[in-house]
Design a protein around this motif. Structure first.
Motif, PDB file in Angstrom:
ATOM      1  N   LYS A   2      -2.008   4.524   2.771  1.00 48.81           N
ATOM      2  CA  LYS A   2      -2.439   4.333   1.401  1.00 48.81           C
ATOM      3  C   LYS A   2      -3.873   4.798   1.257  1.00 48.81           C
ATOM      4  O   LYS A   2      -4.704   4.560   2.116  1.00 48.81           O
ATOM      5  CB  LYS A   2      -2.323   2.854   1.017  1.00 48.81           C
ATOM      6  CG  LYS A   2      -0.906   2.362   0.885  1.00 48.81           C
ATOM      7  CD  LYS A   2      -0.887   0.925   0.410  1.00 48.81           C
ATOM      8  CE  LYS A   2       0.527   0.406   0.312  1.00 48.81           C
ATOM      9  NZ  LYS A   2       0.559  -1.012  -0.066  1.00 48.81           N
ATOM     10  N   GLU A   3      -4.167   5.430   0.114  1.00 51.17           N
ATOM     11  CA  GLU A   3      -5.501   5.954  -0.093  1.00 51.17           C
ATOM     12  C   GLU A   3      -6.480   4.882  -0.521  1.00 51.17           C
ATOM     13  O   GLU A   3      -7.653   4.953  -0.217  1.00 51.17           O
ATOM     14  CB  GLU A   3      -5.431   7.079  -1.112  1.00 51.17           C
ATOM     15  CG  GLU A   3      -4.621   8.264  -0.602  1.00 51.17           C
ATOM     16  CD  GLU A   3      -4.556   9.384  -1.620  1.00 51.17           C
ATOM     17  OE1 GLU A   3      -3.587  10.140  -1.592  1.00 51.17           O
ATOM     18  OE2 GLU A   3      -5.479   9.502  -2.442  1.00 51.17           O
ATOM     19  N   LEU A  88      -7.405  -4.494 -10.116  1.00 56.26           N
ATOM     20  CA  LEU A  88      -7.057  -3.202  -9.545  1.00 56.26           C
ATOM     21  C   LEU A  88      -8.314  -2.438  -9.183  1.00 56.26           C
ATOM     22  O   LEU A  88      -9.211  -2.277 -10.013  1.00 56.26           O
ATOM     23  CB  LEU A  88      -6.249  -2.376 -10.554  1.00 56.26           C
ATOM     24  CG  LEU A  88      -5.006  -3.029 -11.149  1.00 56.26           C
ATOM     25  CD1 LEU A  88      -4.422  -2.151 -12.258  1.00 56.26           C
ATOM     26  CD2 LEU A  88      -3.958  -3.267 -10.077  1.00 56.26           C
ATOM     27  N   PHE A  99      -5.168   4.338  -7.609  1.00 59.71           N
ATOM     28  CA  PHE A  99      -5.291   2.896  -7.687  1.00 59.71           C
ATOM     29  C   PHE A  99      -4.771   2.229  -6.424  1.00 59.71           C
ATOM     30  O   PHE A  99      -3.829   2.705  -5.781  1.00 59.71           O
ATOM     31  CB  PHE A  99      -4.479   2.359  -8.869  1.00 59.71           C
ATOM     32  CG  PHE A  99      -5.098   2.602 -10.204  1.00 59.71           C
ATOM     33  CD1 PHE A  99      -4.938   3.816 -10.857  1.00 59.71           C
ATOM     34  CD2 PHE A  99      -5.837   1.609 -10.829  1.00 59.71           C
ATOM     35  CE1 PHE A  99      -5.505   4.040 -12.095  1.00 59.71           C
ATOM     36  CE2 PHE A  99      -6.409   1.825 -12.082  1.00 59.71           C
ATOM     37  CZ  PHE A  99      -6.243   3.044 -12.704  1.00 59.71           C
ATOM     38  N   GLY A 100      -5.356   1.084  -6.105  1.00 66.28           N
ATOM     39  CA  GLY A 100      -4.761   0.194  -5.124  1.00 66.28           C
ATOM     40  C   GLY A 100      -3.638  -0.599  -5.776  1.00 66.28           C
ATOM     41  O   GLY A 100      -3.407  -0.499  -6.987  1.00 66.28           O
ATOM     42  N   THR A 101      -2.962  -1.399  -4.988  1.00 63.98           N
ATOM     43  CA  THR A 101      -1.827  -2.159  -5.503  1.00 63.98           C
ATOM     44  C   THR A 101      -2.251  -3.424  -6.243  1.00 63.98           C
ATOM     45  O   THR A 101      -1.431  -4.057  -6.883  1.00 63.98           O
ATOM     46  CB  THR A 101      -0.858  -2.524  -4.379  1.00 63.98           C
ATOM     47  OG1 THR A 101      -1.583  -3.196  -3.354  1.00 63.98           O
ATOM     48  CG2 THR A 101      -0.209  -1.280  -3.796  1.00 63.98           C
TER      49      THR A 101
ATOM     50  N   ASP B  38       4.836   0.076 -10.538  1.00 61.57           N
ATOM     51  CA  ASP B  38       5.982  -0.565  -9.905  1.00 61.57           C
ATOM     52  C   ASP B  38       5.497  -1.675  -8.987  1.00 61.57           C
ATOM     53  O   ASP B  38       4.454  -1.528  -8.337  1.00 61.57           O
ATOM     54  CB  ASP B  38       6.777   0.461  -9.093  1.00 61.57           C
ATOM     55  CG  ASP B  38       7.243   1.637  -9.944  1.00 61.57           C
ATOM     56  OD1 ASP B  38       6.695   2.741  -9.809  1.00 61.57           O
ATOM     57  OD2 ASP B  38       8.144   1.406 -10.767  1.00 61.57           O
ATOM     58  N   GLY B  40       4.486  -3.814  -6.039  1.00 63.98           N
ATOM     59  CA  GLY B  40       4.169  -3.476  -4.656  1.00 63.98           C
ATOM     60  C   GLY B  40       3.633  -2.068  -4.460  1.00 63.98           C
ATOM     61  O   GLY B  40       3.131  -1.746  -3.376  1.00 63.98           O
ATOM     62  N   LEU B  41       3.719  -1.238  -5.498  1.00 65.84           N
ATOM     63  CA  LEU B  41       3.251   0.148  -5.377  1.00 65.84           C
ATOM     64  C   LEU B  41       2.040   0.423  -6.262  1.00 65.84           C
ATOM     65  O   LEU B  41       1.400   1.464  -6.133  1.00 65.84           O
ATOM     66  CB  LEU B  41       4.377   1.124  -5.728  1.00 65.84           C
ATOM     67  CG  LEU B  41       5.584   1.080  -4.802  1.00 65.84           C
ATOM     68  CD1 LEU B  41       6.660   2.035  -5.318  1.00 65.84           C
ATOM     69  CD2 LEU B  41       5.193   1.448  -3.373  1.00 65.84           C
ATOM     70  N   GLY B  42       1.754  -0.466  -7.168  1.00 67.33           N
ATOM     71  CA  GLY B  42       0.597  -0.292  -8.018  1.00 67.33           C
ATOM     72  C   GLY B  42       0.786   0.796  -9.057  1.00 67.33           C
ATOM     73  O   GLY B  42       1.906   1.219  -9.355  1.00 67.33           O
ATOM     74  N   LEU B  43      -0.319   1.255  -9.595  1.00 67.16           N
ATOM     75  CA  LEU B  43      -0.327   2.329 -10.582  1.00 67.16           C
ATOM     76  C   LEU B  43      -0.386   3.674  -9.866  1.00 67.16           C
ATOM     77  O   LEU B  43      -1.268   3.909  -9.046  1.00 67.16           O
ATOM     78  CB  LEU B  43      -1.565   2.213 -11.471  1.00 67.16           C
ATOM     79  CG  LEU B  43      -1.488   1.327 -12.692  1.00 67.16           C
ATOM     80  CD1 LEU B  43      -2.877   1.038 -13.225  1.00 67.16           C
ATOM     81  CD2 LEU B  43      -0.651   1.988 -13.771  1.00 67.16           C
ATOM     82  N   ARG B  44       0.533   4.554 -10.207  1.00 69.12           N
ATOM     83  CA  ARG B  44       0.539   5.882  -9.598  1.00 69.12           C
ATOM     84  C   ARG B  44       0.501   6.938 -10.700  1.00 69.12           C
ATOM     85  O   ARG B  44       1.238   6.846 -11.675  1.00 69.12           O
ATOM     86  CB  ARG B  44       1.779   6.061  -8.717  1.00 69.12           C
ATOM     87  CG  ARG B  44       1.784   5.167  -7.486  1.00 69.12           C
ATOM     88  CD  ARG B  44       3.059   5.347  -6.672  1.00 69.12           C
ATOM     89  NE  ARG B  44       4.223   4.863  -7.386  1.00 69.12           N
ATOM     90  CZ  ARG B  44       5.483   5.103  -7.013  1.00 69.12           C
ATOM     91  NH1 ARG B  44       5.718   5.856  -5.955  1.00 69.12           N
ATOM     92  NH2 ARG B  44       6.487   4.608  -7.713  1.00 69.12           N
TER      93      ARG B  44
END
Lengths: 109, 114
Positions: A2-3, A88, A99-101, B38, B40-44
């Motif tokens: 994850k970035e 966030l 963004f992080g989760t 989503d 557990g995946l956050g904003l993408r």
């Protein structure tokens, strides 16, 4: 990998205490960093941005950036029940925002 | 009032039926972007646009199209929706993309693909 990584929580903090939220990022080229607050069912809203190493304060909020450690944090002083939300962390690189989760924060009255 | 609007706010559709989610901003912003969120995946980021007729892929562009023919509008097109595109979608805009520019988010569109 994850970035942008955040502890998902939940993080519970008593009302009036300091809430500390942390974030790490993997790309050293990341240029600026943002903290958004998102209430359940609502859209994200920007609360802090930081671009230079060190601290940036805005009211009860303080953002801290350490580019050498690739670490960003958000401190919320005198936590209020209205601070209960998901926070966030985001990092920008060129024209993209990653963004992080998110970390879910609950302030306990 | 300065705002980003999205329509529809809620949509239930079936696999393969083309749909468009509209996004409009009234702040004369140059930069616009689409995200999906989503658990557990956050904003993408799906796609972004630096200005009229300038668009580029974000991190998850597969299955989506966008266009930017006018500065204020940035529609998201799903040519053949699939169940894995069930998500909460946000449009956002900022005056430009840079170190000091705040992104303003729309209210979100909750899409369910059956």
């Amino acid at each position: 990998q994850k970035e942008v990584e955040q502890n998902s929580g939940p993080l519970s903090v008593p009302e009036g205490a300091i809430a500390s939220l942390n974030c790490t990022y993997s790309d050293r080229g990341s240029q600026s960093f943002f903290w958004y607050r998102q209430y359940s069912g609502k859209s994200p809203e920007l609360i802090m941005s930081i671009y230079s190493n060190g601290d940036k304060e805005d009211g009860r909020f303080t953002a801290q950036l350490n580019k050498a450690s690739q670490y960003v944090s958000l401190l919320i002083r005198d936590s209020q029940p209205s601070d209960s939300a998901t926070y966030l962390c985001a990092a920008s690189l060129d024209e993209k925002l990653t963004f992080g989760t998110g970390t879910r924060l609950t302030i306990i009255p | 009032e300065a705002q980003v609007t999205q329509n529809p706010r809620y949509l239930i559709t079936v696999t393969g039926k083309k749909l468009t989610v509209t996004c409009s901003q009234n702040m004369n912003h140059e930069y616009m972007s689409w995200y999906r969120q989503d658990p557990g995946l956050g904003l993408r980021q799906i796609y972004y646009s630096m200005n009229v007729e300038v668009t580029d892929k974000g991190d998850v562009p597969e299955g989506y199209k966008v266009s930017r023919k006018e500065k204020r509008n940035f529609p998201l097109i799903l040519e053949s929706p699939s169940p894995n595109q069930t998500s909460l979608y946000f449009c956002a805009s900022s005056s430009r993309f840079g170190w000091t520019d705040t992104q303003y988010f729309g209210p979100g569109t909750r899409l369910t693909v059956l």
